[in-house]
Design a protein around this motif. Structure first.
Motif, PDB file in Angstrom:
ATOM      1  N   HIS A 217       0.736  -1.195   0.190  1.00 37.33           N
ATOM      2  CA  HIS A 217       0.097   0.208   0.010  1.00 37.33           C
ATOM      3  C   HIS A 217       0.879   1.297  -0.154  1.00 37.33           C
ATOM      4  CE1 HIS A 217      -3.665   2.403   0.816  1.00 37.33           C
ATOM      5  NE2 HIS A 217      -2.912   3.172   1.610  1.00 37.33           N
ATOM      6  N   LEU A 218       1.864   1.253   0.793  1.00 35.56           N
ATOM      7  CA  LEU A 218       2.734   2.376   0.895  1.00 35.56           C
ATOM      8  C   LEU A 218       3.659   2.697  -0.443  1.00 35.56           C
ATOM      9  CD1 LEU A 218       4.603   2.126   4.185  1.00 35.56           C
ATOM     10  CD2 LEU A 218       2.980   3.893   3.701  1.00 35.56           C
ATOM     11  N   LEU A 219       3.774   1.685  -1.151  1.00 30.12           N
ATOM     12  CA  LEU A 219       4.343   1.716  -2.620  1.00 30.12           C
ATOM     13  C   LEU A 219       3.372   2.505  -3.343  1.00 30.12           C
ATOM     14  CD1 LEU A 219       6.473   0.781  -4.738  1.00 30.12           C
ATOM     15  CD2 LEU A 219       5.122  -1.061  -5.101  1.00 30.12           C
ATOM     16  N   LEU A 220       1.950   2.237  -3.389  1.00 36.37           N
ATOM     17  CA  LEU A 220       1.134   3.144  -4.044  1.00 36.37           C
ATOM     18  C   LEU A 220       0.841   4.474  -3.637  1.00 36.37           C
ATOM     19  CD1 LEU A 220      -1.055   2.985  -6.457  1.00 36.37           C
ATOM     20  CD2 LEU A 220      -2.676   1.985  -4.503  1.00 36.37           C
ATOM     21  N   THR A 221       1.238   4.916  -2.351  1.00 31.91           N
ATOM     22  CA  THR A 221       0.840   6.055  -1.779  1.00 31.91           C
ATOM     23  C   THR A 221       1.883   6.972  -0.941  1.00 31.91           C
ATOM     24  OG1 THR A 221       0.206   5.108   0.432  1.00 31.91           O
ATOM     25  CG2 THR A 221      -1.533   5.068  -1.067  1.00 31.91           C
ATOM     26  N   VAL A 222       2.898   6.425  -0.758  1.00 28.38           N
ATOM     27  CA  VAL A 222       4.187   7.106  -0.038  1.00 28.38           C
ATOM     28  C   VAL A 222       4.473   8.338  -0.973  1.00 28.38           C
ATOM     29  CG1 VAL A 222       6.032   5.837  -0.940  1.00 28.38           C
ATOM     30  CG2 VAL A 222       6.113   6.536   1.407  1.00 28.38           C
ATOM     31  N   ASP A 223       4.278   8.181  -2.212  1.00 30.01           N
ATOM     32  CA  ASP A 223       4.736   9.414  -3.103  1.00 30.01           C
ATOM     33  C   ASP A 223       4.168  10.515  -2.697  1.00 30.01           C
ATOM     34  OD1 ASP A 223       2.654   8.293  -4.142  1.00 30.01           O
ATOM     35  OD2 ASP A 223       3.551   7.895  -6.232  1.00 30.01           O
ATOM     36  N   VAL A 224       2.872  10.586  -2.440  1.00 31.05           N
ATOM     37  CA  VAL A 224       2.083  11.860  -1.913  1.00 31.05           C
ATOM     38  C   VAL A 224       2.819  12.236  -0.948  1.00 31.05           C
ATOM     39  CG1 VAL A 224      -0.174  12.575  -1.160  1.00 31.05           C
ATOM     40  CG2 VAL A 224      -0.120  10.818  -3.153  1.00 31.05           C
ATOM     41  N   LEU A 225       3.070  11.447   0.101  1.00 29.44           N
ATOM     42  CA  LEU A 225       3.497  12.136   1.502  1.00 29.44           C
ATOM     43  C   LEU A 225       5.183  12.751   1.294  1.00 29.44           C
ATOM     44  CD1 LEU A 225       2.256   9.362   4.018  1.00 29.44           C
ATOM     45  CD2 LEU A 225       1.283  11.352   3.393  1.00 29.44           C
ATOM     46  N   LEU A 226       5.740  11.993   0.295  1.00 28.24           N
ATOM     47  CA  LEU A 226       7.063  12.407   0.134  1.00 28.24           C
ATOM     48  C   LEU A 226       6.928  13.728  -0.580  1.00 28.24           C
ATOM     49  CD1 LEU A 226       8.985   9.083  -0.794  1.00 28.24           C
ATOM     50  CD2 LEU A 226       8.929  10.501   1.499  1.00 28.24           C
ATOM     51  N   LEU A 227       6.209  13.906  -1.467  1.00 24.45           N
ATOM     52  CA  LEU A 227       6.004  15.348  -2.399  1.00 24.45           C
ATOM     53  C   LEU A 227       5.713  16.168  -1.288  1.00 24.45           C
ATOM     54  CD1 LEU A 227       4.207  14.312  -5.559  1.00 24.45           C
ATOM     55  CD2 LEU A 227       6.244  15.732  -5.257  1.00 24.45           C
ATOM     56  N   ASN A 228       4.647  16.042  -0.231  1.00 24.55           N
ATOM     57  CA  ASN A 228       4.296  16.985   0.602  1.00 24.55           C
ATOM     58  C   ASN A 228       5.272  17.445   1.676  1.00 24.55           C
ATOM     59  OD1 ASN A 228       1.937  18.414   2.227  1.00 24.55           O
ATOM     60  ND2 ASN A 228       2.652  17.162   3.757  1.00 24.55           N
ATOM     61  N   ALA A 229       6.241  16.428   1.919  1.00 22.27           N
ATOM     62  CA  ALA A 229       7.513  16.616   2.723  1.00 22.27           C
ATOM     63  C   ALA A 229       8.562  17.506   1.996  1.00 22.27           C
ATOM     64  CB  ALA A 229       7.776  15.542   3.300  1.00 22.27           C
ATOM     65  N   TRP A 230       8.737  17.212   0.711  1.00 19.26           N
ATOM     66  CA  TRP A 230      10.148  17.475   0.050  1.00 19.26           C
ATOM     67  C   TRP A 230       9.721  18.440  -1.108  1.00 19.26           C
ATOM     68  CZ3 TRP A 230      11.950  11.804  -0.797  1.00 19.26           C
ATOM     69  CH2 TRP A 230      12.472  11.469   0.227  1.00 19.26           C
ATOM     70  N   ALA A 231       8.357  18.657  -1.356  1.00 26.30           N
ATOM     71  CA  ALA A 231       8.193  19.851  -2.252  1.00 26.30           C
ATOM     72  C   ALA A 231       7.052  21.022  -1.562  1.00 26.30           C
ATOM     73  CB  ALA A 231       7.462  19.315  -3.540  1.00 26.30           C
ATOM     74  N   ALA A 232       5.848  20.936  -1.968  1.00 26.98           N
ATOM     75  CA  ALA A 232       4.975  21.612  -1.457  1.00 26.98           C
ATOM     76  C   ALA A 232       3.522  20.929  -1.697  1.00 26.98           C
ATOM     77  CB  ALA A 232       4.983  23.027  -2.117  1.00 26.98           C
ATOM     78  N   PRO A 233       2.492  21.462  -0.951  1.00 35.23           N
ATOM     79  CA  PRO A 233       1.221  20.784  -1.239  1.00 35.23           C
ATOM     80  C   PRO A 233       0.712  21.356  -2.556  1.00 35.23           C
ATOM     81  CG  PRO A 233       1.190  22.303   0.880  1.00 35.23           C
ATOM     82  CD  PRO A 233       2.532  22.451   0.243  1.00 35.23           C
TER      83      PRO A 233
END
Length: 439
Positions: A217-233
């Motif tokens: 599941h994280l494989l499918l969703t972790v990119d959203v959280l990483l983008l939020n942490a390393w880029a911007a909303p």
């Protein structure tokens, strides 16, 4: 697959309705909330979704493994509800603590609203698995459609009335997550007495699969959280529009994976292998066609539907397209691999794919933002599909030509749709052909 085409089409419709509603509502969400608000909403629902998966503890996999024994059916129903509610509540509390400690979102009160629905969402996942094992596909379909209507119709009405806010959207999501539990309760005969000894066995079995399920599941969703942490909303908003648009391609493939589950859980090993092989071929064919159409239409449709601010969603969509095709193969393959009783191997495959995804995101997101996240996902999805399909092929004794769509699959699909029936003769011929090659 001798399952009737009517069931397949009904299941495709139940998958299509939520996705179409999501696509339409997504246009209004994008225009009303703009990329930043869309990104905050995605972060909240992604976090609650991860809490649901963690709390699920892969009980559904133990249900598949233990289902062949008839006497276990009713206790498994009772355990599905109780384990879901208890484990879901524990997961929601742990997630709330983590979110508070790490300050993962600017809207903490809305995160609380979403997490309140998690226990019911976990129980609903378990009960939906029971419904599919009982071949009650219509019940599972109704829960999906009703949940989508409760989520998206109020969003559309509020958008038209000019009252759509982030709070209203999260509240709708929470209600739609809770509702399927209510839908399943009466048809499945709840409350049903469970069995403590069986529950302990389920937890011991499913716990061995769970790290792999969470990683999957994280494989499918972790990119959203990483983008939020390393880029911007706002970057998250662009990325989630791309993924939402591509999700339309999952209508036929998810429907097919859903209806073959009961055939993959039968005692007859050769039948389960034949059904899985055909599901792989058809999913590859259907997903390639659907993703190709969406990728061609995206440069024209996304700016016109979502607004010029979302033009940046097109490049991530194109980068994610090949990975979406690969992802379509994973569900039917994993439904079969559970039969092999190799939970740690499945966990290792999923964990390896997740680790590669996070490592690639760490390099590519700072360089290319949402497009980098999409490329990282495509690579990791593709690698996992190659490993798991290869594993299935080795166990089943199949070659590449047995898993690639051919003329017989096109003829079968065309004949089934045109005649409005399951094309049993074509199915028997293909199944005999596969069985012959396996022996």
């Amino acid at each position: 697959m001798r399952t009737g085409v009517r069931t397949l089409l009904q299941t495709m419709a139940s998958q299509a309705i939520p996705l179409v509603l999501a696509a339409v509502a997504g246009v209004f969400l994008a225009r009303c909330l703009q990329p930043e608000g869309r990104g905050i909403y995605a972060t909240i629902t992604t976090t609650a979704g991860i809490a649901t998966v963690v709390g699920h503890l892969s009980v559904g996999r133990s249900q598949i493994a233990l289902w062949p024994v008839l006497e276990r059916h009713r206790p498994l129903v009772g355990n599905a509800a109780v384990l879901g509610l208890v484990l879901g509540a524990a997961s929601a509390l742990l997630t709330l603590g983590a979110v508070s400690a790490l300050a993962l979102t600017a809207a903490a009160h809305l995160m609380v609203v979403a997490l309140l629905a998690v226990p019911f969402g976990v129980a609903a996942v378990n009960l939906r698995g029971i419904a599919l094992l009982e071949s009650r596909v219509g019940l599972a379909n109704r829960s999906v459609v009703l949940s989508a209507v409760v989520l998206y119709v109020p969003i559309l009405l509020l958008a038209v009335a000019g009252g759509l806010t982030l709070t209203a959207v999260v509240a709708c999501w929470a209600v739609s997550t809770l509702l399927p539990f209510v839908v399943f309760a009466r048809p499945l005969g709840l409350p049903v007495r469970g069995e403590a000894a069986l529950a302990r066995r389920q937890l011991a079995l499913s716990g061995r699969y769970h790290l792999g399920t969470v990683a999957f599941h994280l494989l499918l969703t972790v990119d959203v959280l990483l983008l939020n942490a390393w880029a911007a909303p706002a970057e998250v908003g662009l990325y989630t529009v791309a993924t939402s648009f591509l999700s339309l391609s999952r209508v036929p493939t998810d429907a097919l994976a859903q209806i073959v589950l009961s055939r993959q859980a039968v005692r007859d090993e050769s039948d389960a292998r034949a059904v899985t092989a055909r599901a792989i071929r058809l999913n590859l064919m259907l997903s390639s066609a659907a993703v190709g159409v969406l990728a061609c239409a995206a440069p024209l449709l996304i700016p016109r539907l979502y607004g010029a601010a979302f033009t940046g969603s097109v490049l991530p969509l194109l980068a994610l397209a090949p990975g979406t095709v690969a992802w379509s193969l994973l569900r039917p393959v994993e439904q079969y691999l559970v039969r092999l009783g190799r939970p740690m191997t499945m966990t290792a495959v999923a964990a390896g794919a997740l680790a590669s995804n996070v490592a690639l995101n760490a390099v590519l997101i700072p360089m290319w933002g949402p497009a980098g996240a999409a490329l990282a996902s495509t690579v990791s999805y593709g690698a996992m599909a190659v490993v798991e399909v290869g594993w299935f092929a080795r166990v089943a004794g199949l070659g590449a030509r047995d898993l690639l769509p051919g003329a017989r699959d096109v003829r079968w699909a065309a004949a089934a749709v045109l005649r409005g029936r399951s094309a049993p003769h074509a199915s028997r011929v293909a199944d005999r052909s596969i069985s012959g090659r396996m022996t």
